[in-house]
Motif scaffolding. Sequence first.
Motif, PDB file in Angstrom:
ATOM      1  N   PRO A 198      -2.474  27.480  18.742  1.00 15.58           N
ATOM      2  CA  PRO A 198      -0.919  27.869  19.544  1.00 15.58           C
ATOM      3  C   PRO A 198      -0.653  26.406  20.273  1.00 15.58           C
ATOM      4  CG  PRO A 198      -3.587  27.870  21.034  1.00 15.58           C
ATOM      5  CD  PRO A 198      -3.603  27.736  19.442  1.00 15.58           C
ATOM      6  N   GLU A 199      -1.071  24.908  20.008  1.00 22.34           N
ATOM      7  CA  GLU A 199      -0.067  23.745  20.376  1.00 22.34           C
ATOM      8  C   GLU A 199       1.006  23.551  18.526  1.00 22.34           C
ATOM      9  OE1 GLU A 199      -2.600  20.887  20.933  1.00 22.34           O
ATOM     10  OE2 GLU A 199      -3.546  21.456  23.005  1.00 22.34           O
ATOM     11  N   THR A 200       0.897  24.330  17.512  1.00 26.79           N
ATOM     12  CA  THR A 200       1.513  23.786  17.018  1.00 26.79           C
ATOM     13  C   THR A 200       3.169  24.392  16.774  1.00 26.79           C
ATOM     14  OG1 THR A 200      -0.155  25.002  15.444  1.00 26.79           O
ATOM     15  CG2 THR A 200       2.015  25.130  14.735  1.00 26.79           C
ATOM     16  N   GLN A 201       3.600  23.427  16.964  1.00 26.27           N
ATOM     17  CA  GLN A 201       5.581  23.912  16.601  1.00 26.27           C
ATOM     18  C   GLN A 201       6.373  24.617  15.632  1.00 26.27           C
ATOM     19  OE1 GLN A 201       7.362  20.346  19.136  1.00 26.27           O
ATOM     20  NE2 GLN A 201       5.295  19.187  18.755  1.00 26.27           N
ATOM     21  N   MET A 202       6.926  24.929  16.032  1.00 24.25           N
ATOM     22  CA  MET A 202       7.784  25.212  15.671  1.00 24.25           C
ATOM     23  C   MET A 202       8.885  25.260  15.008  1.00 24.25           C
ATOM     24  SD  MET A 202       9.482  29.404  14.545  1.00 24.25           S
ATOM     25  CE  MET A 202      11.182  29.354  14.106  1.00 24.25           C
ATOM     26  N   ILE A 203       9.372  25.561  13.567  1.00 27.87           N
ATOM     27  CA  ILE A 203      10.108  23.943  12.923  1.00 27.87           C
ATOM     28  C   ILE A 203      11.201  24.438  12.153  1.00 27.87           C
ATOM     29  CG2 ILE A 203      10.736  21.671  11.244  1.00 27.87           C
ATOM     30  CD1 ILE A 203       8.032  21.249  11.874  1.00 27.87           C
ATOM     31  N   GLY A 204      12.500  25.044  12.114  1.00 23.92           N
ATOM     32  CA  GLY A 204      13.732  25.835  11.529  1.00 23.92           C
ATOM     33  C   GLY A 204      13.996  24.654  10.196  1.00 23.92           C
ATOM     34  N   VAL A 205      14.151  25.372   9.142  1.00 25.09           N
ATOM     35  CA  VAL A 205      15.318  24.328   8.595  1.00 25.09           C
ATOM     36  C   VAL A 205      15.377  25.230   7.458  1.00 25.09           C
ATOM     37  CG1 VAL A 205      13.932  22.696   8.220  1.00 25.09           C
ATOM     38  CG2 VAL A 205      13.360  24.222   6.575  1.00 25.09           C
ATOM     39  N   GLY A 206      16.898  24.722   6.767  1.00 26.28           N
ATOM     40  CA  GLY A 206      17.689  25.613   5.645  1.00 26.28           C
ATOM     41  C   GLY A 206      19.364  26.015   6.429  1.00 26.28           C
ATOM     42  N   GLY A 207      20.309  26.818   5.898  1.00 21.48           N
ATOM     43  CA  GLY A 207      21.100  26.929   6.454  1.00 21.48           C
ATOM     44  C   GLY A 207      21.732  27.535   7.614  1.00 21.48           C
ATOM     45  N   SER A 208      20.695  28.534   7.115  1.00 20.51           N
ATOM     46  CA  SER A 208      20.836  29.387   8.776  1.00 20.51           C
ATOM     47  C   SER A 208      20.358  28.754   9.967  1.00 20.51           C
ATOM     48  CB  SER A 208      19.901  30.910   8.502  1.00 20.51           C
ATOM     49  OG  SER A 208      19.746  31.570   7.618  1.00 20.51           O
ATOM     50  N   PHE A 209      20.072  27.796  10.273  1.00 18.25           N
ATOM     51  CA  PHE A 209      18.926  27.189  11.190  1.00 18.25           C
ATOM     52  C   PHE A 209      20.710  25.949  11.499  1.00 18.25           C
ATOM     53  CE2 PHE A 209      14.943  28.374  10.491  1.00 18.25           C
ATOM     54  CZ  PHE A 209      14.312  29.354  11.967  1.00 18.25           C
ATOM     55  N   ARG A 210      21.037  25.298  10.296  1.00 15.82           N
ATOM     56  CA  ARG A 210      21.840  24.515  11.186  1.00 15.82           C
ATOM     57  C   ARG A 210      23.474  25.432  11.388  1.00 15.82           C
ATOM     58  NH1 ARG A 210      20.350  22.803   5.987  1.00 15.82           N
ATOM     59  NH2 ARG A 210      21.662  24.653   4.498  1.00 15.82           N
ATOM     60  N   ASN A 211      23.610  26.888  10.935  1.00 11.69           N
ATOM     61  CA  ASN A 211      24.382  26.941  11.990  1.00 11.69           C
ATOM     62  C   ASN A 211      24.137  27.929  12.998  1.00 11.69           C
ATOM     63  OD1 ASN A 211      27.383  28.298   9.481  1.00 11.69           O
ATOM     64  ND2 ASN A 211      25.280  27.425   8.554  1.00 11.69           N
ATOM     65  N   LEU A 212      23.308  27.810  13.612  1.00  8.52           N
ATOM     66  CA  LEU A 212      22.467  28.263  15.273  1.00  8.52           C
ATOM     67  C   LEU A 212      22.979  26.831  15.463  1.00  8.52           C
ATOM     68  CD1 LEU A 212      20.667  31.054  16.148  1.00  8.52           C
ATOM     69  CD2 LEU A 212      18.689  29.771  15.309  1.00  8.52           C
ATOM     70  N   TYR A 213      22.593  26.164  14.936  1.00  3.63           N
ATOM     71  CA  TYR A 213      22.530  25.108  15.555  1.00  3.63           C
ATOM     72  C   TYR A 213      24.081  24.611  16.000  1.00  3.63           C
ATOM     73  CZ  TYR A 213      24.043  19.914  17.123  1.00  3.63           C
ATOM     74  OH  TYR A 213      24.019  18.886  16.916  1.00  3.63           O
ATOM     75  N   LYS A 214      25.213  24.847  15.031  1.00  7.30           N
ATOM     76  CA  LYS A 214      26.215  25.216  15.447  1.00  7.30           C
ATOM     77  C   LYS A 214      26.939  25.458  16.545  1.00  7.30           C
ATOM     78  CE  LYS A 214      26.352  22.473  10.755  1.00  7.30           C
ATOM     79  NZ  LYS A 214      27.610  22.647   9.235  1.00  7.30           N
ATOM     80  N   ILE A 215      26.342  26.402  16.225  1.00  9.64           N
ATOM     81  CA  ILE A 215      26.541  27.989  17.416  1.00  9.64           C
ATOM     82  C   ILE A 215      26.406  27.699  19.150  1.00  9.64           C
ATOM     83  CG2 ILE A 215      26.773  29.801  17.854  1.00  9.64           C
ATOM     84  CD1 ILE A 215      26.210  30.711  14.582  1.00  9.64           C
ATOM     85  N   ASN A 216      25.490  26.945  19.428  1.00  9.47           N
ATOM     86  CA  ASN A 216      24.730  26.598  20.173  1.00  9.47           C
ATOM     87  C   ASN A 216      25.154  25.486  20.357  1.00  9.47           C
ATOM     88  OD1 ASN A 216      22.164  25.905  21.274  1.00  9.47           O
ATOM     89  ND2 ASN A 216      22.659  27.540  22.006  1.00  9.47           N
ATOM     90  N   ARG A 217      25.751  24.477  19.677  1.00 15.16           N
ATOM     91  CA  ARG A 217      26.073  23.224  19.713  1.00 15.16           C
ATOM     92  C   ARG A 217      27.825  22.759  20.678  1.00 15.16           C
ATOM     93  NH1 ARG A 217      29.448  19.115  17.058  1.00 15.16           N
ATOM     94  NH2 ARG A 217      29.767  17.292  18.722  1.00 15.16           N
ATOM     95  N   VAL A 218      28.582  24.329  20.449  1.00 15.49           N
ATOM     96  CA  VAL A 218      29.830  25.298  20.945  1.00 15.49           C
ATOM     97  C   VAL A 218      29.494  25.655  22.428  1.00 15.49           C
ATOM     98  CG1 VAL A 218      31.949  26.793  20.484  1.00 15.49           C
ATOM     99  CG2 VAL A 218      31.099  25.615  18.992  1.00 15.49           C
ATOM    100  N   VAL A 219      28.609  26.430  22.454  1.00 18.98           N
ATOM    101  CA  VAL A 219      28.813  27.107  23.635  1.00 18.98           C
ATOM    102  C   VAL A 219      28.033  26.680  24.398  1.00 18.98           C
ATOM    103  CG1 VAL A 219      27.473  29.082  24.842  1.00 18.98           C
ATOM    104  CG2 VAL A 219      28.032  29.688  22.297  1.00 18.98           C
ATOM    105  N   LYS A 220      27.247  25.650  24.233  1.00 17.26           N
ATOM    106  CA  LYS A 220      26.594  24.537  25.461  1.00 17.26           C
ATOM    107  C   LYS A 220      27.475  23.375  25.491  1.00 17.26           C
ATOM    108  CE  LYS A 220      21.999  25.183  25.158  1.00 17.26           C
ATOM    109  NZ  LYS A 220      21.706  26.277  26.601  1.00 17.26           N
ATOM    110  N   LYS A 221      28.818  23.458  24.929  1.00 13.85           N
ATOM    111  CA  LYS A 221      29.505  21.903  24.763  1.00 13.85           C
ATOM    112  C   LYS A 221      27.984  20.747  24.557  1.00 13.85           C
ATOM    113  CE  LYS A 221      33.158  23.700  27.223  1.00 13.85           C
ATOM    114  NZ  LYS A 221      33.625  24.451  28.821  1.00 13.85           N
ATOM    115  N   TYR A 222      27.124  20.893  23.577  1.00 13.89           N
ATOM    116  CA  TYR A 222      26.924  19.343  23.446  1.00 13.89           C
ATOM    117  C   TYR A 222      27.327  18.877  22.619  1.00 13.89           C
ATOM    118  CZ  TYR A 222      21.803  17.236  22.239  1.00 13.89           C
ATOM    119  OH  TYR A 222      20.685  16.986  22.217  1.00 13.89           O
ATOM    120  N   PRO A 223      26.775  17.347  22.846  1.00 15.70           N
ATOM    121  CA  PRO A 223      27.931  16.025  22.946  1.00 15.70           C
ATOM    122  C   PRO A 223      27.403  15.165  21.847  1.00 15.70           C
ATOM    123  CG  PRO A 223      26.481  15.164  24.790  1.00 15.70           C
ATOM    124  CD  PRO A 223      26.542  17.207  24.693  1.00 15.70           C
TER     125      PRO A 223
END
Length: 502
Positions: A198-223
């Motif tokens: 249960p202490e295992t951390q999930m790590i997402g890699v690949g193009g879909s996760f990259r795009n997911l981050y980019k969308i979230n960065r815009v939504v949250k105005k992440y610096p």
Amino acid sequence: MERIGIIDLGSNSARLVIVKLFDEHFMVEDEMKESVRLGQDMDRDGFLKPQRIAETIKTLKMFKRLCDAKGVTRMIAVATAAVRRAKNQRSFLDEIQATCGIKVSVLSEEEEATLVYRGVINSMDIPKGIILEIGGGSTKIVYYNRRTILNYVTLGFGAVTLTDLFKDDGSTREQTERIEEFFTEQFKKIEWLSEIDPETQMIGVGGSFRNLYKINRVVKKYPLAGLHNYQFATEDFNSEYDMVRELDVEKRKRIKGLSPKRADIMPAALAIIKAFTDYLHIESFTIGGSGLREGIMFNQALPMTLERPITDVMSYSLNTLVKYYGCEVKHAEQTVRLAIQLFKQLRVLHKFPRVYLKILKIAASLAECGHRVRYYNNAQHARYMIMNSCIYGATHREIVLAAFVAGCCEREDIPPAEWARYRDIVTEEDLDVVKKLGVLLRIAACLDRSGMGVVTGINCDVLGDSVIMKTELAGDAALEIHQALAVNGEFKRAFHKNLEIL
């Protein structure tokens, strides 16, 4: 020094990265990506389609031209799921060899999973993880602990193939619900998946996760622009998932952060993530910027990673940046050593826990990288460069704090507006930490002002209103001591003690 070209021929896209190898380190210097959709419509008969083949060969010819222009001396080309399953694999590879002069190796499922793992384990300080990598034609899950792969599986469905498979199942919402159900059934067949720690951390890699981050960065105005080590709350993911699948393809193409070429397959990719996070009851996950291609880079630059992972991920990354930015290696190492000694010996004054040593080490290693831009205002340049460097093994918060520590190393005040930009990452209490660590860093840098390593060690005693710093010397340190004493005013303001150096 050598430049190599690495080509990753996937089911959705073909990507070229041009990498500079130097002193057992590497740095990406150029890249090119094209959406070739090689795996599209394969499920009908198992053959790569002529149009997809033609588009791929056209792309590979452009890759070859760029490599020639950039002085690449060696090319490593690999293909994954679509080519691995193709009935016309041999004729396709022969055509590439004949028309492009590129030899493509087809990775087995094990080889692909291992390279993804090596990209992650050598760039992230996560001791126990489960990696989810979504490709165009397959989905990989790799479970590891104590820097060893325990289990892996490759599911023969990815964002492209699932989009094709469920395209006639009603609305996008209905399609994604079917994909979730489908993948949940796939997960149930993997016995070890329900038994992970249960202490295992999930790590997402690949193009879909990259795009997911980019969308979230815009939504949250992440610096911060760097996605590596970005922490993603599952609650935030669910919101983005619902937004994406409620829109038609044309509207999805207008989502800021989402590549228009990925708009049609993004709902399927997100449905896989949704099924995975629900099945394992995951509350948050980390996005990794290193995967298969980086696994190849590590193997090429540092062959020992073929046998075992890098022990100290962050130190390796910092050494890479020090050398790539052209900093004085010995001076950087000496500054780090002296800064750490100061931190430990003055803990009675600053009272910071040991975790802040990591921040100080980053700042001390790269404090002079700003000189590569311009000597004047070099601390400001260093702050910017650290903020925009991908430092393996460091969280975004640690990178931001280290950048500000280095930025106030040369009597620079911290601009309030600049600090405010990162208010979602740092706190007001961190401002005091930055200023005090900045003073320690400046003293350490001054004590190696000549870069000759004449101050080999320091011993600090706190006596009344003063800190007595005794130096261990290997030569004339008049310059170093004179420079360090000039920091007395800032030291007194930060620690309310006078500084005496003997």
